[in-house]
Design an enzyme around this catalytic site. Structure first.
Site, short mmCIF file in Angstrom:
data_model
loop_
_atom_site.label_atom_id
_atom_site.label_comp_id
_atom_site.label_asym_id
_atom_site.label_seq_id
_atom_site.Cartn_x
_atom_site.Cartn_y
_atom_site.Cartn_z
N GLY A 1 43.52 58.05 -30.70
CA GLY A 1 42.79 59.19 -31.43
C GLY A 1 41.43 59.42 -30.52
O GLY A 1 41.07 58.17 -29.66
N GLN B 1 33.12 61.62 -28.39
CA GLN B 1 33.29 60.55 -27.48
C GLN B 1 33.15 61.21 -26.14
O GLN B 1 33.15 60.31 -25.22
CB GLN B 1 34.66 59.80 -28.14
CG GLN B 1 34.42 59.14 -29.28
CD GLN B 1 35.76 58.44 -29.43
OE1 GLN B 1 36.69 58.65 -30.07
NE2 GLN B 1 35.75 56.93 -29.05
N CYS C 1 37.67 50.43 -30.30
CA CYS C 1 37.28 51.93 -30.02
C CYS C 1 36.96 52.10 -28.52
O CYS C 1 36.32 51.32 -27.89
CB CYS C 1 35.65 51.90 -30.98
SG CYS C 1 35.18 53.52 -30.69
N LEU C 2 37.10 53.43 -28.12
CA LEU C 2 37.12 53.65 -26.66
C LEU C 2 35.56 53.66 -26.24
O LEU C 2 35.39 53.47 -24.99
CB LEU C 2 37.86 54.74 -26.34
CG LEU C 2 39.22 55.17 -26.53
CD1 LEU C 2 39.74 56.78 -26.14
CD2 LEU C 2 40.12 54.00 -25.90
N HIS D 1 38.70 56.83 -38.82
CA HIS D 1 37.96 56.31 -37.58
C HIS D 1 37.55 57.33 -36.88
O HIS D 1 36.17 57.40 -36.69
CB HIS D 1 39.13 55.42 -36.56
CG HIS D 1 38.48 54.66 -35.49
ND1 HIS D 1 38.14 53.49 -35.59
CD2 HIS D 1 37.84 55.38 -34.67
CE1 HIS D 1 37.62 53.25 -34.36
NE2 HIS D 1 37.14 54.33 -33.61
N GLU D 2 38.12 58.45 -36.94
CA GLU D 2 37.75 59.73 -36.03
C GLU D 2 36.59 60.45 -36.91
O GLU D 2 35.52 60.90 -36.44
CB GLU D 2 38.80 60.59 -35.62
CG GLU D 2 40.13 59.79 -34.71
CD GLU D 2 39.31 59.11 -33.61
OE1 GLU D 2 38.32 59.67 -33.14
OE2 GLU D 2 39.80 58.13 -33.24
N HIS E 1 33.61 58.98 -36.72
CA HIS E 1 32.79 59.40 -35.16
C HIS E 1 31.93 60.67 -35.67
O HIS E 1 30.69 60.84 -35.06
CB HIS E 1 33.68 59.53 -34.29
CG HIS E 1 34.10 58.18 -33.48
ND1 HIS E 1 33.03 57.36 -32.86
CD2 HIS E 1 35.33 57.62 -33.11
CE1 HIS E 1 33.82 56.27 -32.27
NE2 HIS E 1 35.10 56.41 -32.47
NI NI Z 1 36.30 55.16 -31.93
#
Ligand code: NI
Length: 177
Positions: free
Chosen positions: A49, A54, A103-104, A145-146, A149
């Site tokens: 995702g 991000q 998480c990226l 999670h998204e 963000h």
């Molecule tokens: Ni993340």
């Protein structure tokens, strides 16, 4: 399509509540290109995702996709590529699912987050078509999670257990977003 750089924790955009994406904005070539690039970037970074925040754009858009051949995660869950614009979420039940996530934007760490088991998601797709669905399991966790963000939160804000350094990619990695 272009792979964009994923911003890391410490960048103020990750702490900003993202703005609604208007129909006019969504129809613009700039935002359509952004969506293409988010997909390309998510795949290149090996995520399941990605939120527009991000890649440094504070708009309420995220992508999610799980490809079984590309990721090691428990179960045969495959999630076709979905783009969600202006998501609204109604959670069901309690924060009872212990979800190991990373998480990226926070490379090298993972930790357990208590997530809701299911939710109802209302959004539009990238063409502006209204979509409503009920999700549970991994898709519901990715959505939480998204959307976090997009609301200026990262999973580290609500860890149940301390994070540990990721030293192996052989472990199941169900929450890499
Ligand atoms: Ni993340």
């Amino acid at each position: 399509m272009t792979i964009r750089r994923v911003v890391r924790l410490g960048h103020p955009v990750l702490r900003t509540v993202a703005s609604e994406c208007s129909k006019v904005e969504l129809g613009s070539s700039e935002v359509q290109r952004l969506i293409d690039d988010m997909v390309e970037t998510m795949r290149d970074y090996g995520g399941v995702g990605i939120a527009a925040s991000q890649v440094g754009i504070s708009l309420r858009i995220f992508a999610m996709e799980v490809r079984v051949d590309g990721f090691k995660h428990p179960g045969p869950t495959e999630i076709p590529l979905e783009i969600h614009v202006n998501p609204e979420v109604w959670t069901e039940g309690e924060r009872s699912v212990m979800s190991p996530e990373d998480c990226l934007s926070v490379p090298g760490f993972r930790g357990v987050v208590a997530r809701y088991p299911a939710l109802r998601l209302k959004s539009t797709d990238r063409s502006g078509n209204f979509v409503e669905q009920r999700l549970e399991g991994l898709p519901a966790i990715i959505v939480q999670h998204e959307v976090d963000h997009l609301n200026g939160h990262v999973y580290l804000d609500c860890l149940v257990s301390s994070s540990e350094r990721t030293t192996s990619f052989n472990q199941p990695r169900p929450g890499m977003c």
